[in-house]
Design an enzyme around this catalytic site. Structure first.
Site, PDB file in Angstrom:
ATOM      1  N   GLY A   1       0.837  -1.207   0.000  1.00  0.00           N
ATOM      2  CA  GLY A   1       0.000   0.000   0.000  1.00  0.00           C
ATOM      3  C   GLY A   1       0.867   1.250   0.000  1.00  0.00           C
ATOM      4  N   HIS A   2       1.855   1.278   0.913  1.00  0.00           N
ATOM      5  CA  HIS A   2       2.785   2.404   0.935  1.00  0.00           C
ATOM      6  C   HIS A   2       3.544   2.506  -0.392  1.00  0.00           C
ATOM      7  CE1 HIS A   2       2.767   1.259   5.375  1.00  0.00           C
ATOM      8  NE2 HIS A   2       2.366   2.516   5.416  1.00  0.00           N
TER       9      HIS A   2
HETATM   10  P1  AMP Z   1       0.495   4.614   7.638  1.00  0.00           P
HETATM   11  O1  AMP Z   1       1.934   4.216   7.613  1.00  0.00           O
HETATM   12  O2  AMP Z   1      -0.429   3.502   8.030  1.00  0.00           O
HETATM   13  O3  AMP Z   1       0.265   5.898   8.409  1.00  0.00           O
HETATM   14  O4  AMP Z   1       0.102   4.949   6.138  1.00  0.00           O
HETATM   15  C1  AMP Z   1       0.835   5.884   5.377  1.00  0.00           C
HETATM   16  C2  AMP Z   1       0.061   6.194   4.119  1.00  0.00           C
HETATM   17  O5  AMP Z   1      -0.141   4.981   3.388  1.00  0.00           O
HETATM   18  C3  AMP Z   1      -1.340   6.760   4.411  1.00  0.00           C
HETATM   19  O6  AMP Z   1      -1.651   7.765   3.454  1.00  0.00           O
HETATM   20  C4  AMP Z   1      -2.221   5.557   4.244  1.00  0.00           C
HETATM   21  O7  AMP Z   1      -3.554   5.871   3.892  1.00  0.00           O
HETATM   22  C5  AMP Z   1      -1.523   4.829   3.115  1.00  0.00           C
HETATM   23  N1  AMP Z   1      -1.895   3.414   3.136  1.00  0.00           N
HETATM   24  C6  AMP Z   1      -1.879   2.564   4.192  1.00  0.00           C
HETATM   25  N2  AMP Z   1      -2.359   1.354   3.819  1.00  0.00           N
HETATM   26  C7  AMP Z   1      -2.683   1.456   2.514  1.00  0.00           C
HETATM   27  C8  AMP Z   1      -3.239   0.550   1.550  1.00  0.00           C
HETATM   28  N3  AMP Z   1      -3.550  -0.701   1.872  1.00  0.00           N
HETATM   29  N4  AMP Z   1      -3.442   0.993   0.298  1.00  0.00           N
HETATM   30  C9  AMP Z   1      -3.129   2.271  -0.049  1.00  0.00           C
HETATM   31  N5  AMP Z   1      -2.609   3.163   0.799  1.00  0.00           N
HETATM   32  C10 AMP Z   1      -2.384   2.770   2.068  1.00  0.00           C
END
Ligand code: AMP
Length: 295
Positions: free
Chosen positions: A35-36
């Site tokens: 996702g990241h």
């Molecule tokens: P986090 O590290 O969880 O704070 O996420 C960092 C960024 O990655 C944020 O903009 C999240 O929305 C995005 N993100 C996390 N998981 C996913 C995913 N499965 N698909 C797309 N973007 C994601």
């Protein structure tokens, strides 16, 4: 790839880039997954310079939440970011971001902060908006990348950028999912094999909600909510926090079933609290995300 831990160094790096260079920014809390990487890859393609941050932000966790447990693996993350072509990784300490005497915060009235995820995690979006504003000030990106996975975070940051006239373009990308539909999340690391199998119930509940939404355009939104609740109820290991349908921009409740609409769900599955959503567009298309096999 340059690894920067202080605000001063980050500012110096920023000053070295000319105003004609597009600076892209991808903020994360690390423990990176596909996702990241989807944000990083898009950011790499659309900018001259790409900055990623890794910062587990204490201000967005309440004392009883998983700040200390949150998975971390900086050396693995750095390898992944380097392989993906990131130019600069900004990974400050909490003291660097919140020095002694720090007392300010971004505040928002109404449902964006107070409803849905905000009601279950009081103070969460204050912490998120405040750190994102600080990072925007420090990195001064031309555009910044966020995932639709965190739909309310997207709505909050969009509102903040409008309300404070921030000179940054937001790029929101679809949720990346495992082959069985589970939305990728660093918190999936908490799931043992049994809980991992049960965790697909969030995706199944959203699919069921979308199906019922389609059949009941113009009707009372409660039919969709009930469909999601019933699906979660079929999985004994899942404990529902909320299933709801909101306006995706304002987070006001919908009066009747009509797109654009955002189906949102949060549930505890074993040791992990998971969130997921589907965005239903007015043109009849769905942004439910991308299964990893389709990437
Ligand atoms: P986090 O590290 O969880 O704070 O996420 C960092 C960024 O990655 C944020 O903009 C999240 O929305 C995005 N993100 C996390 N998981 C996913 C995913 N499965 N698909 C797309 N973007 C994601």
């Amino acid at each position: 790839m340059q690894i920067i831990t202080t605000i001063q160094e980050m500012r110096e790096a920023r000053r070295a880039w000319t105003s004609s260079q597009r600076v892209g920014f991808v903020p994360t809390m690390g423990y990176l997954h596909e996702g990241h990487l989807s944000l990083i890859q898009r950011g790499r393609g659309e900018n001259d310079v790409l900055v990623a941050s890794i910062f587990v932000n204490p201000a967005q966790f309440r004392p009883d939440e998983d700040f200390n447990l949150y998975p971390r693996n900086l050396s693995r993350d750095l390898q992944m970011l380097e392989a993906a072509g990131v130019d600069v990784v900004f990974t400050p300490t909490p003291d660097e971001i919140y020095p002694p005497g720090f007392v300010s915060a971004v505040e928002m009235a109404g449902p964006l902060f107070e409803k849905v995820e905000g009601a279950h995690r009081p103070g969460h979006f204050r912490g998120v908006a405040t750190v994102v504003l600080k990072f925007f000030q420090i990195v001064q990106p031309y555009q910044a990348y966020f995932g639709q996975k965190d739909a309310q975070q997207v709505a909050v940051i969009t509102r903040m950028v409008i309300d404070f006239n921030l000179a940054v373009k937001l790029r929101i990308l679809p949720t990346i999912r495992e082959i069985d539909g589970l939305a990728m999340s660093s918190r999936n690391a908490y799931l043992d094999p049994e809980a991992r199998a049960s965790a697909t119930v969030l995706y199944r509940a959203l699919q069921e909600g979308r199906r019922v939404f389609d059949l009941h355009q113009g009707d009372d939104p409660r039919v969709v909510v009930q469909a999601m609740v019933n699906t979660i109820g079929t999985e004994p290991r899942a404990v529902l926090d909320y299933a709801t349908i909101q306006d995706p921009v304002s987070f006001q409740p919908l009066e009747v079933l009509r797109a654009p609409a955002l189906l949102l769900i949060a549930a505890q599955v074993g040791p992990a609290r998971l969130i997921d959503n589907f965005l239903l567009h007015a043109d009849g298309s769905w942004n439910v995300g991308i299964l990893i096999s389709e990437c």
